[in-house]
Write an enzyme that holds these catalytic residues in place. Structure first.
Site, PDB file in Angstrom:
ATOM      1  N   CYS A 134       0.836  -1.199   0.000  1.00 22.58           N
ATOM      2  CA  CYS A 134       0.000   0.000   0.000  1.00 22.58           C
ATOM      3  C   CYS A 134       0.870   1.247   0.000  1.00 22.58           C
ATOM      4  O   CYS A 134       1.363   1.670   1.050  1.00 22.58           O
ATOM      5  CB  CYS A 134      -0.933  -0.014   1.212  1.00 22.58           C
ATOM      6  SG  CYS A 134      -1.974   1.454   1.315  1.00 22.58           S
ATOM      7  N   CYS A 193      -0.481   4.102   2.096  1.00 24.98           N
ATOM      8  CA  CYS A 193      -0.266   3.924   3.541  1.00 24.98           C
ATOM      9  C   CYS A 193       1.193   4.207   3.913  1.00 24.98           C
ATOM     10  O   CYS A 193       1.470   4.846   4.919  1.00 24.98           O
ATOM     11  CB  CYS A 193      -0.582   2.492   3.980  1.00 24.98           C
ATOM     12  SG  CYS A 193      -2.059   1.783   3.271  1.00 24.98           S
ATOM     13  N   ASP A 194       2.126   3.700   3.131  1.00 25.59           N
ATOM     14  CA  ASP A 194       3.518   3.659   3.577  1.00 25.59           C
ATOM     15  C   ASP A 194       4.477   4.540   2.778  1.00 25.59           C
ATOM     16  O   ASP A 194       5.593   4.800   3.231  1.00 25.59           O
ATOM     17  CB  ASP A 194       4.041   2.206   3.484  1.00 25.59           C
ATOM     18  CG  ASP A 194       3.252   1.268   4.387  1.00 25.59           C
ATOM     19  OD1 ASP A 194       2.781   1.739   5.436  1.00 25.59           O
ATOM     20  OD2 ASP A 194       3.109   0.080   4.042  1.00 25.59           O
TER      21      ASP A 194
END
Ligand code: NAP
Length: 334
Positions: A142, A145-146
Site C-alpha cells: 500500500c 499507507c507507507d
C-alpha cells in the site's frame, strides 16, 4: 442452538470495530468474531501489517497499525462489545435468525449481521517478501499507507503489477522516490489507458516489461531484487530501496458460500449508493470487503459506522429496540 444475538459482527479491522463501537453504544450488545491468527492474516486485518499509519486523522504523531487496532478494539470493548477470537467458517442466511458458525465453538444465532471481513493484498509469494513486509523492512502492498515514510525518500522504488492499482501506486510514489520502476510480467498494461499513459509519460517512471521477480534481496531492509526476463529467461539483480506489490486484492468472502450477491471481482455488492445493505435483508457489509476502490482505514471506519446505524435502524423496524435519531428523512430500510 444457543441464545440469539441481536447483532453479530464478523471482522476486526477499522470497519468492524467502528461498527461495534456504534452498536455497543446503542445498547445492541454486539458480538464480534475477530478471526484468528493464521500464516497470512491476524485479527486486526491488514493494518496489523502496517508499520506507521500517518494519514488517519487524530494521530498527529502517527501510530502503528497494530496499536491503532488495539485502541479501536479497546474502545469497542469499553462499551460492552463481546469478542470471540475465532474465524467464522460458515453462515446460514437463508433462515432467520441467521446462523453463524465459528471454527471451534458452537454456532450462534443472529438477528442481524455486519460482514466486515476485509480483503487481503495479494503477494508474490516469495519468502523474503512476506518477512520484510511484516517487519517493516521496506516491502509494502500500500503506497498510500507507507510511501511517505522517511525510509522511502529519494530512493529507487519498485512497483510490481500492471493494473490500475500499480499505476496509482507508481504515480503516488513519484512524489518521494528518486525513480520508480514498474515491473510487469507482460508487455502491455492491464490498467486503463489514461492511467497507463500517465505512468508511461512520467519522467520519474521506468517500466521493466516482461519481467518477473524471482527473489527479494535484503536482510533487515530490502536492498534489491533478482529479476527474470519472461521472454528470454535471463536473470539479473537490481538495487532498490523499497518494494510495493500491487497485484490485486482478494476480498474475504469465501465463507459466505454464495449466499450474498457479490461483484464479479468477489467484493460484496451494496447496491444502494451510500448504504451498506446487501442482497440479504438484515445483513450489512462494511469496509474493504465491499470497497475495492478506496480501501483506506478511514473509509472503512466510515462504512462501519454506517452499517451499525443501518443495522440499528433495521432492528428497530423489525421490533428489536428503538430506532436511532438518524431515522428522520426517509422510511426505514426493510
Ligand atoms: P488488477 O486489475 O487485477 O491488476 C493486477 C495486476 O497484477 C495485473 O497487471 C496482473 O498482471 C498483475 N499480477 C497479478 N498476479 C501477479 C503475479 N503473481 N505476479 C506478477 N504480476 C501479477 O488489480 P488492481 O490493479 O488492484 O485493480 C483492481 C480493480 O480496481 C480493477 O478493476 C481496477 O480498475 C480498479 N482500480 C481502479 C483505480 C482507479 O480507477 N483509479 C485504482 C485502483 C484500482 P497481468 O496483467 O499479466 O494479469
Amino acid at each position: 442452538m444457543p441464545q440469539t444475538e441481536t447483532l453479530v459482527i464478523i471482522g476486526s479491522g477499522p470497519a468492524a470495530w467502528t461498527a461495534a463501537i456504534y452498536a455497543a453504544r446503542a445498547n445492541l450488545r454486539p458480538l464480534v468474531f475477530e478471526g484468528e491468527p493464521s500464516r497470512t492474516m491476524l485479527p486486526g486485518g491488514q493494518l496489523m501489517f502496517t508499520t506507521e499509519v500517518e494519514n488517519y486523522p487524530g494521530f498527529p504523531e502517527g501510530v502503528t497499525g497494530p496499536e491503532m487496532m488495539e485502541r479501536f478494539k479497546d474502545q469497542a470493548v469499553r462499551f460492552g462489545t463481546r469478542v470471540i477470537q475465532e474465524a467464522v467458517t460458515r453462515v446460514e442466511l437463508g433462515r432467520h435468525p441467521f446462523a453463524v458458525t465459528p471454527n471451534y465453538g458452537d454456532p450462534v444465532e443472529a438477528l442481524s449481521l455486519i460482514v466486515a471481513t476485509g480483503a487481503r493484498a495479494n503477494w508474490l509469494g516469495l519468502p523474503n517478501e512476506e518477512r520484510l513486509a511484516q517487519s517493516g523492512g521496506g516491502v509494502s502492498a500500500c503506497a498510500v499507507c507507507d510511501g511517505a515514510l522517511p525510509l522511502f525518500r529519494d530512493r529507487v522504488l519498485a512497483v510490481v503489477g500492471g493494473g490500475d492499482s500499480a499505476m496509482e501506486e507508481a504515480l503516488y510514489l513519484t512524489k518521494f522516490a528518486s525513480e520508480v520502476l514498474v515491473i510487469h510480467r507482460r508487455n502491455e498494461f492491464r490498467a486503463s489507458p489514461i492511467m497507463a499513459d500517465r505512468v508511461l509519460n512520467h519522467p520519474k517512471v521506468r517500466v521493466l516489461w516482461n519481467t518477473q521477480v524471482l527473489e527479494v534481496l535484503g536482510y533487515e531492509h530490502v536492498t534489491g531484487l533478482r529479476l527474470e526476463d519472461t521472454g528470454t529467461g535471463e536473470t539479473r539483480e537490481i538495487e532498490i530501496g523499497g518494494l510495493f506489490v500491487a497485484i490485486g486484492h482478494t476480498p474475504n468472502t469465501a465463507f459466505l458460500d454464495g449466499q450474498i450477491a457479490l461483484h464479479p471481482s468477489g467484493y460484496i455488492r451494496t447496491p444502494e449508493p451510500w448504504r451498506t445493505v446487501t442482497s440479504v435483508d438484515g445483513v450489512f457489509a462494511a469496509g474493504d470487503v465491499m470497497d475495492s476502490y478506496y480501501r483506506q482505514a478511514i473509509t472503512a471506519a466510515g462504512t462501519g459506522c454506517m452499517a451499525a446505524l443501518e443495522a440499528e435502524r433495521w432492528l428497530a423496524h423489525h421490533g428489536h429496540g428503538e430506532s436511532p435519531v438518524l431515522e428522520t428523512a426517509e422510511a426505514p430500510a426493510s
